[in-house]
Design a protein around this motif. Structure first.
Motif, PDB file in Angstrom:
ATOM      1  N   PHE A  26       0.830  -1.202   0.000  1.00  0.00           N
ATOM      2  CA  PHE A  26       0.000   0.000   0.000  1.00  0.00           C
ATOM      3  C   PHE A  26       0.870   1.259   0.000  1.00  0.00           C
ATOM      4  O   PHE A  26       1.847   1.341   0.739  1.00  0.00           O
ATOM      5  CB  PHE A  26      -0.894  -0.033   1.245  1.00  0.00           C
ATOM      6  CG  PHE A  26      -1.754   1.173   1.414  1.00  0.00           C
ATOM      7  CD1 PHE A  26      -2.869   1.360   0.607  1.00  0.00           C
ATOM      8  CD2 PHE A  26      -1.463   2.125   2.373  1.00  0.00           C
ATOM      9  CE1 PHE A  26      -3.667   2.476   0.761  1.00  0.00           C
ATOM     10  CE2 PHE A  26      -2.264   3.244   2.531  1.00  0.00           C
ATOM     11  CZ  PHE A  26      -3.363   3.414   1.726  1.00  0.00           C
TER      12      PHE A  26
ATOM     13  N   ALA B  35      -5.614  -0.747   5.220  1.00  0.00           N
ATOM     14  CA  ALA B  35      -5.148  -1.739   4.236  1.00  0.00           C
ATOM     15  C   ALA B  35      -4.862  -3.076   4.921  1.00  0.00           C
ATOM     16  O   ALA B  35      -5.173  -4.151   4.385  1.00  0.00           O
ATOM     17  CB  ALA B  35      -3.885  -1.229   3.548  1.00  0.00           C
ATOM     18  N   VAL B  47      -7.715  -4.127  -2.338  1.00  0.00           N
ATOM     19  CA  VAL B  47      -7.342  -3.368  -1.135  1.00  0.00           C
ATOM     20  C   VAL B  47      -7.214  -1.863  -1.415  1.00  0.00           C
ATOM     21  O   VAL B  47      -7.844  -1.042  -0.739  1.00  0.00           O
ATOM     22  CB  VAL B  47      -6.022  -3.899  -0.513  1.00  0.00           C
ATOM     23  CG1 VAL B  47      -5.492  -2.939   0.534  1.00  0.00           C
ATOM     24  CG2 VAL B  47      -6.248  -5.265   0.113  1.00  0.00           C
ATOM     25  N   ASP B  48      -6.422  -1.501  -2.422  1.00  0.00           N
ATOM     26  CA  ASP B  48      -6.195  -0.070  -2.685  1.00  0.00           C
ATOM     27  C   ASP B  48      -7.495   0.673  -2.952  1.00  0.00           C
ATOM     28  O   ASP B  48      -7.739   1.740  -2.385  1.00  0.00           O
ATOM     29  CB  ASP B  48      -5.258   0.106  -3.898  1.00  0.00           C
ATOM     30  CG  ASP B  48      -3.810  -0.058  -3.497  1.00  0.00           C
ATOM     31  OD1 ASP B  48      -3.548  -0.265  -2.296  1.00  0.00           O
ATOM     32  OD2 ASP B  48      -2.938   0.017  -4.383  1.00  0.00           O
ATOM     33  N   VAL B  51      -9.585   0.973   0.250  1.00  0.00           N
ATOM     34  CA  VAL B  51      -9.053   1.956   1.209  1.00  0.00           C
ATOM     35  C   VAL B  51      -9.499   3.354   0.771  1.00  0.00           C
ATOM     36  O   VAL B  51     -10.013   4.150   1.567  1.00  0.00           O
ATOM     37  CB  VAL B  51      -7.506   1.906   1.293  1.00  0.00           C
ATOM     38  CG1 VAL B  51      -6.976   3.065   2.128  1.00  0.00           C
ATOM     39  CG2 VAL B  51      -7.039   0.591   1.885  1.00  0.00           C
TER      40      VAL B  51
END
Lengths: 135, 177
Positions: A26, B35, B47-48, B51
């Protein structure tokens, strides 16, 4: 007992590992930029959409009032006992019109119902919507 | 003397007053935790996006955040709802998420690697299948180290109920080890 604790620890460790794998991929700076950019664009769009929805609601409300008053006026003409309220929209004062309008409109919508269907709402949003509908 | 970093509450006020820097800093500060939650909850390649979606929704309805829980756990809760919504939409569209990836690692003895990774994969799959509250309580405890009362505040439940959800989650997951 000790083995129970070890099992819990092992499970929590796996959960942390799984999370760490995702966190390592991330990029917080990139995410921050994207979120702010989207807020800039869609926040503005949402405001405009909300304004348009309010205008449509007002137009619809005026139409409903006009039709209702027309029916009342017609009944009065047919000898049916008319209600004592003014029968022409034009007979309302500005304050009376504002009062009628205000009584018809909800406060700010909590969620963007216009942009999706009921399946798009989560549990909390559905509960809130039901509360709104029940008054 | 170095400046104290702004608190979450101050950054939230900044955002409410129209300063984008407040929102950006909150994403940078708590994005990884969100995340981490999503990664373990089975969001896979989403995930990205999730988020970003969670923070976007959080900032849009920031007035409904009353500070009863940490901002971070509030966003995690929104992320949890966003993940549920996404999976429901994918199910309706009959899209099968590609997140059953193999956990292959070149280090260690092959049988050890297989045992460890296999257990990890089973548990990962098990976490995904937990009921939402069990999953949220378990991950908030495991990843954020939160006490039951803080978890309860974040999820709008009682500490006793949070404790029960945690134990149910562990009971299910330990069968997979």
């Amino acid at each position: 007992m000790k083995s129970e604790t070890n099992t819990e620890q092992r499970l929590e460790e796996i959960a942390r590992d799984l999370g760490d794998q995702a966190a390592s991929r991330f990029d917080p700076n990139a995410a921050a930029e994207k979120v702010v950019a989207r807020l800039r664009v869609e926040g503005r769009e949402k405001k405009n959409r909300f304004k348009a929805t309010r205008i449509l609601m007002r137009v619809a409300a005026v139409a409903v009032i006009a039709i209702g008053l027309g029916v009342v006026a017609q009944n009065a003409g047919d000898g049916v006992d008319p209600i004592s309220a003014p029968v022409e929209l034009a007979d309302f004062t500005d304050d009376e019109l504002t009062e009628v309008m205000d009584s018809l409109f909800l406060e700010e919508p909590v969620y963007e119902l216009a942009s999706g269907d009921l399946y798009d709402l989560n549990e909390a949003e559905l509960a809130e919507l039901l509360e709104l509908m029940e008054g | 003397m170095p400046l104290e970093p702004a608190t979450d509450a101050e950054l939230i006020e900044d955002w409410k007053n129209g300063r984008e820097s407040g929102a950006a800093e909150l994403v940078r500060r708590h994005g990884e935790a969100v995340a981490r939650y999503l990664g373990a909850a089975g969001a896979g390649d989403d995930v990205d996006d999730l988020v970003q979606e969670a923070f976007f929704k959080a900032f849009q309805k920031i007035d409904s955040f009353r500070g009863q829980s940490q901002f971070k756990t509030w966003v995690i809760r929104i992320a949890s709802n966003a993940l549920t919504d996404l999976r429901r939409k994918q199910k309706r569209a009959k899209v099968i998420p590609i997140d059953d990836r193999e956990f292959v690692d070149g280090s260690g003895r092959p049988d050890e690697v297989l045992d460890g990774k296999d257990a990890e994969r089973r548990v990962a799959d098990g976490i995904k299948k937990l009921p939402t509250l069990q999953k949220d309580v378990f991950l908030m405890r495991a990843q954020e180290g939160l006490a039951y009362d803080e978890v309860a505040r974040a999820l709008g439940t009682t500490p006793g109920a949070a404790r029960v959800h945690y134990h149910h989650a562990v009971k299910r997951l330990k069968k997979l080890l």
